[in-house]
Structure formats: structure tokens, C-alpha cells
Scaffold this active site. Structure first.
Site, mmCIF file in Angstrom:
data_model
loop_
_atom_site.group_PDB
_atom_site.id
_atom_site.type_symbol
_atom_site.label_atom_id
_atom_site.label_comp_id
_atom_site.label_asym_id
_atom_site.label_seq_id
_atom_site.Cartn_x
_atom_site.Cartn_y
_atom_site.Cartn_z
ATOM 1 N N GLY A 34 -4.616 -7.508 -11.888
ATOM 2 C CA GLY A 34 -5.270 -7.144 -13.135
ATOM 3 C C GLY A 34 -6.364 -8.104 -13.517
ATOM 4 N N GLY B 293 -4.000 -21.872 -4.569
ATOM 5 C CA GLY B 293 -4.763 -21.021 -3.674
ATOM 6 C C GLY B 293 -5.306 -21.789 -2.489
ATOM 7 C CE1 TYR C 255 -12.485 -7.087 -6.410
ATOM 8 C CE2 TYR C 255 -11.037 -8.824 -7.205
ATOM 9 C CZ TYR C 255 -12.055 -8.400 -6.369
ATOM 10 O OH TYR C 255 -12.660 -9.273 -5.503
ATOM 11 C CD GLN D 101 -3.591 -9.756 -5.990
ATOM 12 O OE1 GLN D 101 -4.514 -9.587 -5.198
ATOM 13 N NE2 GLN D 101 -3.634 -10.639 -6.968
#
Length: 357
Positions: A173, A312, A177, A98
Site C-alpha cells: 500500500g 532493506g 503503487y 508482498q
């Protein structure tokens, strides 16, 4: 209904299941943004996932958000990642890097540089620094002529990622950030071609993804998005219109996937599923929210048309998450105090499920 445990073809990769390990910051890199042997062990332990997406990796020094995170902008960093990707592949896994440019979510105490962003608007809250949390500073607004340099930083990091052995890259995206800042209607106050209208606010994202796909191929390029998310104080106006327009432009690039977070109402997300003709990875619960994703949430979104499901927090404490989900074993709880503390405790010390007679 589609099963979480059936295979899936993702570009040139044959995934053995539809479980994706979501990107998670763990701040275990060595000085200089180098990957470490412990990181190789950590990702190898989780190689049974259909796909691993690494923690956010900065594409440049100015793109670094947090201390202790790894990079992909020097030859030394590339070399340090090769044992990590080798370990994942030896254990039968697949891994994307990433690429995460923090934009305004950074601090001079971390990088030695004033953060940059689409506009001179500070993020909300405190950012992490080597000396502890500090108020987010006001970033320097990028000049129009500077924007292509930051677009290209994603593509250059992607080339380095492939050289380091990654199977592809995911552009970050989401979550406030840099790409998310350009999409935002309150972090992006620009009046040039990168601000104002929906068509202008999506331009940076489209250019960054297009440059990356040109560098390493669309089949090796994905992007993660958080429609309507408010991380670090970003706000998006016209969420359905904004993200449908973005997906429409990205659909021309034959990407590996779009990775959506559950940051908007389900009907909005379903509209985006219909707008996206390619592979969709769905993160089925709000990241860092009160609920942790499990098989129920995964099956729900597979039934709604997602192709792959990302998990996650469940992967932190359950390196054998795929097998636990398959067998219906309970998930081990995660120790939140060890998320970012460094060291191997709470990183390499979670065991696989222990069978008892």
C-alpha cells in the site's frame, strides 16, 4: 528496552527475533513471472530473519509494474514458488509474499496492456520496460464497476500465496503503487465513492485488505504504507488524518501487522503508532534514501514502540544480517549496479561474515 533479538509472536508464527527482511524488487524472475531456483537460494540464505517479506509479486498481468518480476496469478507461478517457500522453511525461516499491483506505474511494453489507475493521471518519471526506461504513460481510469475486480485480485493472489507455501501476505500500500494511488490526493481525482474525501480515498485500501483477510485470515494479512511519501509523484493531503482514519478502519480486521516506512516526520509516525493497536513493523529510514538502517536506528524505533524492525538494503549484501547485528560485526557494502541487472552476481554472491584469528 525491548531487544532486537528477543522472540515475538506474530499471529500463528513464533519469530525468533524482531528483524524483518523488507520487500525489495530484484527482477530475477523467469519468463511468465516464474520464481527460480536462484530465488529459492537467495531467500533461504536470509532465513535467519524473524520474518522475510518477499519482493513485490503481481496479482494479475495488468498489475505488473516492472519486467522480470514474479507473479501469483497462474498455476505455474504457484508451482514455481513452492521450492522457494520450502527452502526458507527448511532453513528455519518464515516468509510472507508482498502483493504489489503497480496501477499506473507500468507500461504496455511490459504487459501488453494499458495501465490502469484511479484517474487518468500519469506517474512522474520514467518506468522500467524491456527496452529500457520509458516515460510513464497516462493510465486508463478505472470505472467504478471495475474497482471490485482489482480489490479481489489481492485476495485471489493471497489464496495462491498460501497454496504456494507462504506463511502470509503483505499488501503493498506504499510507494506510489495502486493502493497508494487511491490514497493520494493528486493521483486520485475521482468523484465517485473512491475519491474526494478521506473516507472515500481510504476505501480501496480497506476493501482490498478486508477481502484478503477474508480469503486467508487476518493473522496472515499485513499492509505496508508510506505516509506522506512522494514516490512516482503521489502526494497525500492531510497525512495524519488520512492515515489515522485508514488505521482505524484496518484495526477492525485483526491483521498480522501494519508496516510503516519513515516517509513522514517522526511526530506524525508516533501518532500513527498510537492510532494502531496491533503489531507495528517499522522501516526506520527512508527507503532508497541516503542512509542505510542499522542497529542504532532499529533500537531507536523499538524504544518508541515499534514491535519489529525491517531492513532493506542491509539484507542484500549481508545474508547473515541478524548475526552481524547481534555480534556487532561491520556490514558489507552493497553494489548498487547489481540491484536489477539479473543473474546471480550481486544476488547469491555475498558471503556471510568471515571470522579472522
Amino acid at each position: 528496552m525491548t531487544s532486537l533479538f528477543t522472540g515475538y509472536r506474530l499471529g500463528g508464527l513464533a519469530l525468533p527475533n524482531r528483524v524483518v527482511m523488507a520487500p525489495m524488487t530484484r527482477v530475477r524472475a523467469a519468463a511468465g513471472g516464474l520464481a527460480t531456483p536462484s530465488m529459492a537460494t537467495y531467500y533461504a540464505q536470509r532465513a535467519s530473519a524473524g520474518l522475510i517479506v518477499s519482493e513485490g509479486v503481481q496479482p494479475s498481468l495488468i498489475g505488473q509494474s516492472n519486467p522480470g518480476t514474479p507473479g501469483l496469478h497462474t498455476d505455474e507461478q504457484v508451482a514455481s514458488w513452492r521450492p522457494v517457500t520450502d527452502a526458507v522453511h527448511v532453513n528455519g525461516g518464515r516468509i510472507f509474499a508482498q502483493i504489489m499491483h503497480g496501477g499506473r506505474v507500468s507500461h504496455p511494453a511490459t504487459t501488453g496492456l494499458q495501465p490502469v489507475g484511479p484517474s487518468a493521471v500519469a506517474a512522474t518519471g520514467n518506468v522500467f520496460t524491456p527496452a529500457g526506461p520509458q516515460p510513464a504513460p497516462v493510465p486508463r481510469a478505472l470505472d467504478t464497476a471495475e474497482v471490485p475486480e482489482h480489490v479481489q485480485s489481492y485476495a485471489e493472489a493471497a489464496r495462491r500465496a498460501v497454496d504456494a507455501g507462504f506463511d502470509g501476505v503483505e499488501l503493498h500500500g506504499a510507494n506510489g503503487y495502486l493502493i497508494s494511488q487511491f490514497l493520494s490526493s493528486n493521483a486520485n481525482l475521482r468523484t465517485d465513492r473512491y475519491g474526494g474525501s478521506v473516507a472515500n480515498r481510504i476505501r480501496f485500501a480497506v476493501e482490498a485488505v478486508a477481502a484478503t483477510a477474508d480469503a486467508v485470515g487476518g493473522a496472515r494479512t499485513g499492509i505496508r504504507l508510506s505516509p506522506g511519501g512522494t514516490f512516482w509523484g503521489v502526494e497525500d493531503s492531510d497525512v495524519p488524518e488520512l492515515y489515522a482514519a485508514l488505521l482505524g478502519e484496518l484495526a477492525r480486521l485483526d491483521l498480522a501487522y501494519v508496516h510503516l516506512e519513515a516517509t513522514a516526520d517522526e511526530d506524525v509516525l508516533l501518532g500513527l503508532r498510537r492510532a494502531w493497536p496491533g503489531t507495528l513493523i517499522m522501516n526506520p529510514v527512508l527507503p532508497m534514501g541516503p542512509k542505510q538502517a542499522g542497529k542504532t536506528e532499529a533500537d531507536h524505533w523499538l524504544g518508541l514502540g515499534a514491535d519489529l524492525i525491517s531492513f532493506g538494503r542491509a539484507f542484500i549484501a549481508n545474508p547473515d544480517l541478524v548475526e552481524r547485528l547481534r555480534a556487532g560485526h561491520p556490514l558489507a557494502p552493497v553494489d548498487e549496479a547489481t540491484y536489477y541487472q539479473g543473474g546471480d552476481a550481486g544476488y547469491l554472491t555475498y558471503p556471510a561474515y568471515q571470522y579472522t584469528a
